[in-house]
Design a protein around this motif. Structure first.
Motif, PDB file in Angstrom:
ATOM      1  N   ALA A 202       0.827  -1.206   0.000  1.00 27.08           N
ATOM      2  CA  ALA A 202       0.000   0.000   0.000  1.00 27.08           C
ATOM      3  C   ALA A 202       0.867   1.265   0.000  1.00 27.08           C
ATOM      4  N   ARG A 203       2.125   1.146   0.404  1.00 24.15           N
ATOM      5  CA  ARG A 203       3.030   2.300   0.471  1.00 24.15           C
ATOM      6  C   ARG A 203       3.865   2.464  -0.794  1.00 24.15           C
ATOM      7  N   TYR A 204       3.621   1.632  -1.801  1.00 22.01           N
ATOM      8  CA  TYR A 204       4.402   1.664  -3.039  1.00 22.01           C
ATOM      9  C   TYR A 204       3.488   1.922  -4.227  1.00 22.01           C
ATOM     10  N   VAL A 205       4.077   2.483  -5.285  1.00 19.30           N
ATOM     11  CA  VAL A 205       3.344   2.763  -6.508  1.00 19.30           C
ATOM     12  C   VAL A 205       4.295   2.591  -7.694  1.00 19.30           C
ATOM     13  N   ILE A 206       3.760   2.192  -8.832  1.00 20.22           N
ATOM     14  CA  ILE A 206       4.572   2.086 -10.048  1.00 20.22           C
ATOM     15  C   ILE A 206       4.260   3.296 -10.919  1.00 20.22           C
ATOM     16  N   TYR A 207       5.314   3.980 -11.342  1.00 17.39           N
ATOM     17  CA  TYR A 207       5.179   5.169 -12.175  1.00 17.39           C
ATOM     18  C   TYR A 207       6.274   5.100 -13.235  1.00 17.39           C
ATOM     19  N   ASN A 208       5.915   5.196 -14.505  1.00 18.26           N
ATOM     20  CA  ASN A 208       6.853   5.084 -15.620  1.00 18.26           C
ATOM     21  C   ASN A 208       7.724   3.834 -15.517  1.00 18.26           C
ATOM     22  N   GLU A 209       7.114   2.717 -15.199  1.00 24.04           N
ATOM     23  CA  GLU A 209       7.758   1.408 -15.109  1.00 24.04           C
ATOM     24  C   GLU A 209       8.818   1.322 -14.006  1.00 24.04           C
ATOM     25  N   ASN A 210       8.810   2.231 -13.066  1.00 23.32           N
ATOM     26  CA  ASN A 210       9.714   2.184 -11.920  1.00 23.32           C
ATOM     27  C   ASN A 210       8.892   2.100 -10.645  1.00 23.32           C
ATOM     28  N   LEU A 211       9.436   1.430  -9.644  1.00 27.82           N
ATOM     29  CA  LEU A 211       8.769   1.304  -8.358  1.00 27.82           C
ATOM     30  C   LEU A 211       9.169   2.470  -7.469  1.00 27.82           C
ATOM     31  N   TYR A 212       8.175   3.130  -6.881  1.00 28.63           N
ATOM     32  CA  TYR A 212       8.411   4.263  -5.993  1.00 28.63           C
ATOM     33  C   TYR A 212       7.749   4.001  -4.648  1.00 28.63           C
ATOM     34  N   LYS A 213       8.373   4.518  -3.591  1.00 32.54           N
ATOM     35  CA  LYS A 213       7.799   4.420  -2.253  1.00 32.54           C
ATOM     36  C   LYS A 213       7.138   5.744  -1.934  1.00 32.54           C
ATOM     37  N   ARG A 214       5.913   5.654  -1.455  1.00 33.05           N
ATOM     38  CA  ARG A 214       5.201   6.875  -1.058  1.00 33.05           C
ATOM     39  C   ARG A 214       5.631   7.260   0.339  1.00 33.05           C
ATOM     40  N   GLY A 215       5.690   8.550   0.595  1.00 33.97           N
ATOM     41  CA  GLY A 215       6.000   9.046   1.924  1.00 33.97           C
ATOM     42  C   GLY A 215       4.905   9.969   2.402  1.00 33.97           C
ATOM     43  N   PHE A 216       4.804  10.121   3.701  1.00 29.94           N
ATOM     44  CA  PHE A 216       3.770  10.986   4.264  1.00 29.94           C
ATOM     45  C   PHE A 216       4.067  12.455   3.987  1.00 29.94           C
ATOM     46  N   ASN A 217       5.314  12.864   4.205  1.00 25.91           N
ATOM     47  CA  ASN A 217       5.644  14.280   4.044  1.00 25.91           C
ATOM     48  C   ASN A 217       6.817  14.477   3.100  1.00 25.91           C
ATOM     49  N   ARG A 218       6.979  13.589   2.132  1.00 24.36           N
ATOM     50  CA  ARG A 218       8.055  13.726   1.161  1.00 24.36           C
ATOM     51  C   ARG A 218       7.569  13.258  -0.200  1.00 24.36           C
ATOM     52  N   PRO A 219       8.274  13.638  -1.269  1.00 24.59           N
ATOM     53  CA  PRO A 219       7.848  13.188  -2.600  1.00 24.59           C
ATOM     54  C   PRO A 219       8.103  11.696  -2.770  1.00 24.59           C
ATOM     55  N   LEU A 220       7.676  11.159  -3.906  1.00 24.81           N
ATOM     56  CA  LEU A 220       7.916   9.747  -4.197  1.00 24.81           C
ATOM     57  C   LEU A 220       9.414   9.468  -4.210  1.00 24.81           C
ATOM     58  N   LEU A 221       9.809   8.340  -3.614  1.00 25.72           N
ATOM     59  CA  LEU A 221      11.204   7.933  -3.572  1.00 25.72           C
ATOM     60  C   LEU A 221      11.388   6.747  -4.511  1.00 25.72           C
ATOM     61  N   ARG A 222      12.333   6.853  -5.424  1.00 26.22           N
ATOM     62  CA  ARG A 222      12.563   5.772  -6.391  1.00 26.22           C
ATOM     63  C   ARG A 222      13.278   4.620  -5.700  1.00 26.22           C
ATOM     64  N   CYS A 223      12.735   3.416  -5.825  1.00 23.89           N
ATOM     65  CA  CYS A 223      13.334   2.220  -5.222  1.00 23.89           C
ATOM     66  C   CYS A 223      14.455   1.721  -6.128  1.00 23.89           C
ATOM     67  N   VAL A 224      15.634   1.564  -5.571  1.00 24.77           N
ATOM     68  CA  VAL A 224      16.789   1.083  -6.314  1.00 24.77           C
ATOM     69  C   VAL A 224      17.346  -0.162  -5.631  1.00 24.77           C
ATOM     70  N   THR A 225      18.097  -0.947  -6.382  1.00 22.54           N
ATOM     71  CA  THR A 225      18.671  -2.182  -5.834  1.00 22.54           C
ATOM     72  C   THR A 225      20.090  -2.359  -6.343  1.00 22.54           C
ATOM     73  N   GLY A 226      20.833  -3.225  -5.682  1.00 19.79           N
ATOM     74  CA  GLY A 226      22.132  -3.702  -6.142  1.00 19.79           C
ATOM     75  C   GLY A 226      23.158  -2.638  -6.445  1.00 19.79           C
ATOM     76  N   ASN A 227      23.655  -2.651  -7.671  1.00 24.39           N
ATOM     77  CA  ASN A 227      24.733  -1.746  -8.076  1.00 24.39           C
ATOM     78  C   ASN A 227      24.304  -0.288  -8.035  1.00 24.39           C
ATOM     79  N   GLU A 228      23.033  -0.035  -8.275  1.00 27.65           N
ATOM     80  CA  GLU A 228      22.542   1.349  -8.207  1.00 27.65           C
ATOM     81  C   GLU A 228      22.719   1.910  -6.800  1.00 27.65           C
ATOM     82  N   CYS A 229      22.470   1.094  -5.782  1.00 28.24           N
ATOM     83  CA  CYS A 229      22.630   1.542  -4.390  1.00 28.24           C
ATOM     84  C   CYS A 229      24.069   1.945  -4.129  1.00 28.24           C
ATOM     85  N   ASP A 230      25.005   1.091  -4.560  1.00 24.69           N
ATOM     86  CA  ASP A 230      26.425   1.386  -4.354  1.00 24.69           C
ATOM     87  C   ASP A 230      26.819   2.674  -5.056  1.00 24.69           C
ATOM     88  N   TYR A 231      26.363   2.829  -6.306  1.00 24.66           N
ATOM     89  CA  TYR A 231      26.707   4.033  -7.064  1.00 24.66           C
ATOM     90  C   TYR A 231      26.141   5.284  -6.402  1.00 24.66           C
TER      91      TYR A 231
END
Length: 161
Positions: A99-128
Motif C-alpha cells: 500500500a506504500r508503493y506505486v509504479i510510475y513510468n515502469e519504476n517502483l516508488y515508495k510513497r512518503g507521508f511528508n516527502r515526494p515519491l522515492l525511487r526504489c533502487v537495488t544492487g549496483n545502483e545503491c552502491d553508485y
C-alpha cells in the motif's frame, strides 16, 4: 574523452602541453565563432562539415540481464502480477507494505507521508548512489544517518537504507 583516454593508455609515454590563446589564434577564433555569431569571424575560418565520425565506435552486444532479487521484489510482483507467497502471514505483510508503493513510468516508488515519491533502487545502483552522494562533487563524507538522509532528500530509497 573516454576513447581518448583508452588510446593514451596504449602509449608508453604521453605528454600534454597547454597552448595559450595568443599562440593559437585559429583555435581562439573557432571558440569565438562557436560562442558568438560575429560576421567578421565567419570568413576567417574555413568550416568543413564532417559526415562520419573520425573514430570508430566498437559495436556493443546486447546482453540479457536477469533481474536480481531484492527485498522489494515480492512487493513488485504483488503490484504488477498480483502474486503472493503461500504463507498467509507473509502474504498479509506484503499486502500491507504494498500500500506504500506505486509504479510510475515502469519504476517502483515508495510513497512518503511528508516527502515526494522515492525511487526504489537495488544492487549496483545503491552502491553508485552512496558513492556519488558521499564522495561526489558535493560530497562531504557524511556518516550513517546523515548520509541516509541526504540520499532520501535526493529521492532514492532501498529497504536497508
Amino acid at each position: 574523452m573516454r576513447h581518448a583516454q583508452e588510446l593514451m593508455g596504449k602509449f608508453k609515454e604521453v605528454n600534454l602541453e597547454q597552448i595559450s590563446r595568443a599562440e593559437n589564434a585559429d583555435t581562439d577564433a573557432l571558440a569565438n565563432l562557436g560562442s558568438q555569431r560575429e560576421a567578421t569571424l565567419l570568413g576567417v575560418i574555413p568550416l568543413k562539415i564532417q559526415k562520419q565520425p573520425s573514430i570508430f565506435q566498437a559495436e556493443a552486444m546486447e546482453v540479457d540481464v536477469q533481474k536480481e532479487e531484492s527485498l522489494v521484489t515480492p512487493i513488485l510482483d504483488y503490484i504488477t502480477k498480483g502474486t503472493l507467497p503461500a504463507d498467509k502471514d507473509e502474504a498479509r505483510r506484503i499486502k500491507y507494505k504494498a500500500a506504500r508503493y506505486v509504479i510510475y513510468n515502469e519504476n517502483l516508488y515508495k510513497r512518503g507521508f511528508n516527502r515526494p515519491l522515492l525511487r526504489c533502487v537495488t544492487g549496483n545502483e545503491c552502491d553508485y548512489i552512496m558513492r556519488e552522494v558521499d564522495e561526489g562533487i558535493c560530497g562531504n563524507h557524511a556518516e550513517g544517518t546523515s548520509l541516509a538522509n541526504k540520499i532520501l532528500r535526493q529521492g532514492y530509497y532501498w529497504p536497508i537504507l
